[in-house]
Design a protein around this motif. Structure first.
Motif, PDB file in Angstrom:
ATOM      1  N   GLU A   9      63.924   8.813  74.489  1.00  0.00           N
ATOM      2  CA  GLU A   9      64.055   7.655  73.610  1.00  0.00           C
ATOM      3  C   GLU A   9      62.826   7.588  72.707  1.00  0.00           C
ATOM      4  O   GLU A   9      61.699   7.571  73.174  1.00  0.00           O
ATOM      5  N   ALA A  12      62.093   2.796  67.612  1.00  0.00           N
ATOM      6  CA  ALA A  12      62.458   2.647  66.202  1.00  0.00           C
ATOM      7  C   ALA A  12      61.238   2.516  65.296  1.00  0.00           C
ATOM      8  O   ALA A  12      61.294   2.874  64.125  1.00  0.00           O
ATOM      9  N   ASN A  13      60.123   2.017  65.853  1.00  0.00           N
ATOM     10  CA  ASN A  13      58.931   1.878  65.015  1.00  0.00           C
ATOM     11  C   ASN A  13      58.243   3.218  64.757  1.00  0.00           C
ATOM     12  O   ASN A  13      57.319   3.286  63.957  1.00  0.00           O
ATOM     13  N   GLN A  15      58.381   6.074  62.774  1.00  0.00           N
ATOM     14  CA  GLN A  15      59.059   6.505  61.553  1.00  0.00           C
ATOM     15  C   GLN A  15      58.447   7.766  60.945  1.00  0.00           C
ATOM     16  O   GLN A  15      59.132   8.536  60.298  1.00  0.00           O
ATOM     17  N   ARG A  34      61.479   9.832  59.657  1.00  0.00           N
ATOM     18  CA  ARG A  34      62.789   9.539  60.240  1.00  0.00           C
ATOM     19  C   ARG A  34      63.825   9.202  59.170  1.00  0.00           C
ATOM     20  O   ARG A  34      64.997   9.524  59.336  1.00  0.00           O
TER      21      ARG A  34
END
Length: 139
Positions: A9, A12-13, A15, A34
């Motif tokens: 995993e 999301a932060n 990038q 990303r």
């Protein structure tokens, strides 16, 4: 095309990334993000030991990535070898020194692919291939 050994995993932060293709004498570098899922070769660090780590620290200060990606080599059948352990130790050093998330990617055939593509700097091109493979694996 090699795949990541396990699904990891990635927050999301995370990038922006700086990727390294670790070698005993040369370490290829690539940057990517990303959003575009693309990477750009950033040259090769021709140094060993503490000198290599100092040059990597410079690159990290310059690029300010959210995370680091390290290519980890395996035999064609997936078995680890001496350089597998060295690359994993390198990844642990980066994690410990810089406090950034470090993601390991199976880098089988990345250097062969870089040569096949006619790369002038095969180490940086390999880091680029490793990073793009990683970026493609993200949801």
């Amino acid at each position: 095309m090699p795949v990541m050994p396990e699904r990891v995993e990635v927050p999301a932060n995370c990038q922006t990334f700086l990727a390294f293709d670790y070698g005993l004498k040369r370490t290829g570098v690539a940057s990517g993000n990303r959003l575009t899922r693309t990477a750009t070769p950033q040259g090769t660090i021709a140094a060993e030991g503490d000198a290599r780590l100092a040059k990597i620290a410079e690159r990290l200060r310059e690029w300010q990535p959210d995370a680091i990606v390290v290519g980890v080599p395996f035999h064609p059948d997936g078995a680890p070898h001496e350089n597998t352990a060295r690359a994993r130790k390198f990844a642990r050093q980066l994690r410990g020194r810089h406090g950034l998330p470090v993601f390991e990617v199976d880098e089988r055939y990345s250097t062969t692919e870089a040569h096949a593509l006619g790369a002038k700097d095969a180490d940086a091109a390999s880091a680029c291939i490793i990073l793009e493979q990683f970026l493609r694996s993200l949801p």
